[in-house]
Design a protein around this motif. Sequence first.
Motif, PDB file in Angstrom:
ATOM      1  N   PHE A 123     -73.838 -78.473 -89.518  1.00 12.00           N
ATOM      2  CA  PHE A 123     -72.456 -78.749 -89.128  1.00 12.00           C
ATOM      3  C   PHE A 123     -72.190 -80.257 -89.121  1.00 12.00           C
ATOM      4  CE2 PHE A 123     -69.214 -79.381 -85.694  1.00 12.00           C
ATOM      5  CZ  PHE A 123     -68.133 -78.969 -86.451  1.00 12.00           C
ATOM      6  N   ALA A 124     -73.142 -81.037 -88.652  1.00 13.51           N
ATOM      7  CA  ALA A 124     -72.981 -82.500 -88.639  1.00 13.51           C
ATOM      8  C   ALA A 124     -72.804 -83.029 -90.059  1.00 13.51           C
ATOM      9  CB  ALA A 124     -74.178 -83.165 -87.966  1.00 13.51           C
ATOM     10  N   ARG A 125     -73.594 -82.525 -90.982  1.00 16.37           N
ATOM     11  CA  ARG A 125     -73.457 -82.955 -92.385  1.00 16.37           C
ATOM     12  C   ARG A 125     -72.101 -82.533 -92.952  1.00 16.37           C
ATOM     13  NH1 ARG A 125     -79.371 -81.191 -93.388  1.00 16.37           N
ATOM     14  NH2 ARG A 125     -80.480 -83.152 -93.149  1.00 16.37           N
ATOM     15  N   TRP A 126     -71.704 -81.313 -92.638  1.00 13.08           N
ATOM     16  CA  TRP A 126     -70.402 -80.839 -93.109  1.00 13.08           C
ATOM     17  C   TRP A 126     -69.278 -81.721 -92.558  1.00 13.08           C
ATOM     18  CZ3 TRP A 126     -65.920 -79.396 -90.754  1.00 13.08           C
ATOM     19  CH2 TRP A 126     -64.923 -78.908 -91.608  1.00 13.08           C
ATOM     20  N   LEU A 127     -69.345 -82.035 -91.266  1.00  8.67           N
ATOM     21  CA  LEU A 127     -68.308 -82.850 -90.626  1.00  8.67           C
ATOM     22  C   LEU A 127     -68.277 -84.251 -91.217  1.00  8.67           C
ATOM     23  CD1 LEU A 127     -66.097 -82.749 -88.449  1.00  8.67           C
ATOM     24  CD2 LEU A 127     -67.821 -83.532 -86.805  1.00  8.67           C
ATOM     25  N   ASN A 128     -69.437 -84.804 -91.495  1.00  9.08           N
ATOM     26  CA  ASN A 128     -69.513 -86.113 -92.136  1.00  9.08           C
ATOM     27  C   ASN A 128     -68.852 -86.049 -93.516  1.00  9.08           C
ATOM     28  OD1 ASN A 128     -70.228 -88.812 -92.166  1.00  9.08           O
ATOM     29  ND2 ASN A 128     -72.402 -88.436 -92.022  1.00  9.08           N
ATOM     30  N   GLY A 129     -69.126 -84.981 -94.254  1.00  9.13           N
ATOM     31  CA  GLY A 129     -68.506 -84.782 -95.560  1.00  9.13           C
ATOM     32  C   GLY A 129     -67.005 -84.587 -95.459  1.00  9.13           C
ATOM     33  N   TYR A 130     -66.587 -83.846 -94.442  1.00 10.13           N
ATOM     34  CA  TYR A 130     -65.154 -83.635 -94.206  1.00 10.13           C
ATOM     35  C   TYR A 130     -64.452 -84.979 -93.977  1.00 10.13           C
ATOM     36  CZ  TYR A 130     -60.987 -83.008 -91.398  1.00 10.13           C
ATOM     37  OH  TYR A 130     -59.711 -83.121 -90.899  1.00 10.13           O
ATOM     38  N   PHE A 131     -65.049 -85.819 -93.157  1.00  9.68           N
ATOM     39  CA  PHE A 131     -64.460 -87.121 -92.855  1.00  9.68           C
ATOM     40  C   PHE A 131     -64.372 -87.972 -94.120  1.00  9.68           C
ATOM     41  CE2 PHE A 131     -64.615 -91.482 -91.077  1.00  9.68           C
ATOM     42  CZ  PHE A 131     -63.510 -91.407 -90.238  1.00  9.68           C
ATOM     43  N   GLN A 132     -65.442 -87.966 -94.901  1.00  5.15           N
ATOM     44  CA  GLN A 132     -65.465 -88.734 -96.147  1.00  5.15           C
ATOM     45  C   GLN A 132     -64.423 -88.195 -97.135  1.00  5.15           C
ATOM     46  OE1 GLN A 132     -67.215 -91.513 -96.789  1.00  5.15           O
ATOM     47  NE2 GLN A 132     -66.320 -91.667 -98.824  1.00  5.15           N
ATOM     48  N   GLU A 133     -64.397 -86.894 -97.299  1.00  5.89           N
ATOM     49  CA  GLU A 133     -63.464 -86.254 -98.234  1.00  5.89           C
ATOM     50  C   GLU A 133     -62.010 -86.449 -97.801  1.00  5.89           C
ATOM     51  OE1 GLU A 133     -62.163 -81.708 -98.555  1.00  5.89           O
ATOM     52  OE2 GLU A 133     -64.266 -82.006 -99.085  1.00  5.89           O
ATOM     53  N   SER A 134     -61.759 -86.386 -96.508  1.00 12.50           N
ATOM     54  CA  SER A 134     -60.387 -86.508 -95.988  1.00 12.50           C
ATOM     55  C   SER A 134     -59.881 -87.942 -96.051  1.00 12.50           C
ATOM     56  CB  SER A 134     -60.321 -85.997 -94.551  1.00 12.50           C
ATOM     57  OG  SER A 134     -60.680 -84.634 -94.510  1.00 12.50           O
TER      58      SER A 134
END
Length: 127
Positions: free
Chosen positions: A66-77
């Motif tokens: 989940f932490a990796r996904w959230l980091n990716g979400y922040f980067q992508e957003s």
Amino acid sequence: MADVFGNLVNRCLSFLNRNFEGKLVECAASPELKRVTERAEAALKSYSESIDLALTKQASEHMLEFARWLNGYFQESAPWKVAKTDSAKALEILHATCLGIKTLLFLLYPICPGFAQKFWNQLGFNS
């Protein structure tokens, strides 16, 4: 975990401080919040099931995923790009990211209470 989590918190807080005077306001329900909430709920469910079975390594893996996904979400957003044209949308992204970080801290606390408490205080969440 510390590098993924620390990087995310640092990037989120730095952007919030630089662009919004460090103040995160409550946002109405948004697609951004829904997206993060759905992933957070799935992470909580997987994590809880693993903890209930005393599978702490597996629980930690769910948390890290989940932490990796959230980091990716922040980067992508890319709220730093969005803020140039839509500051309200950038705040929605930050609000959703902070909710995700708060979820991560709940997951992290049973495993690393000192680390979780440090970030909890740093982010200014209420007790």
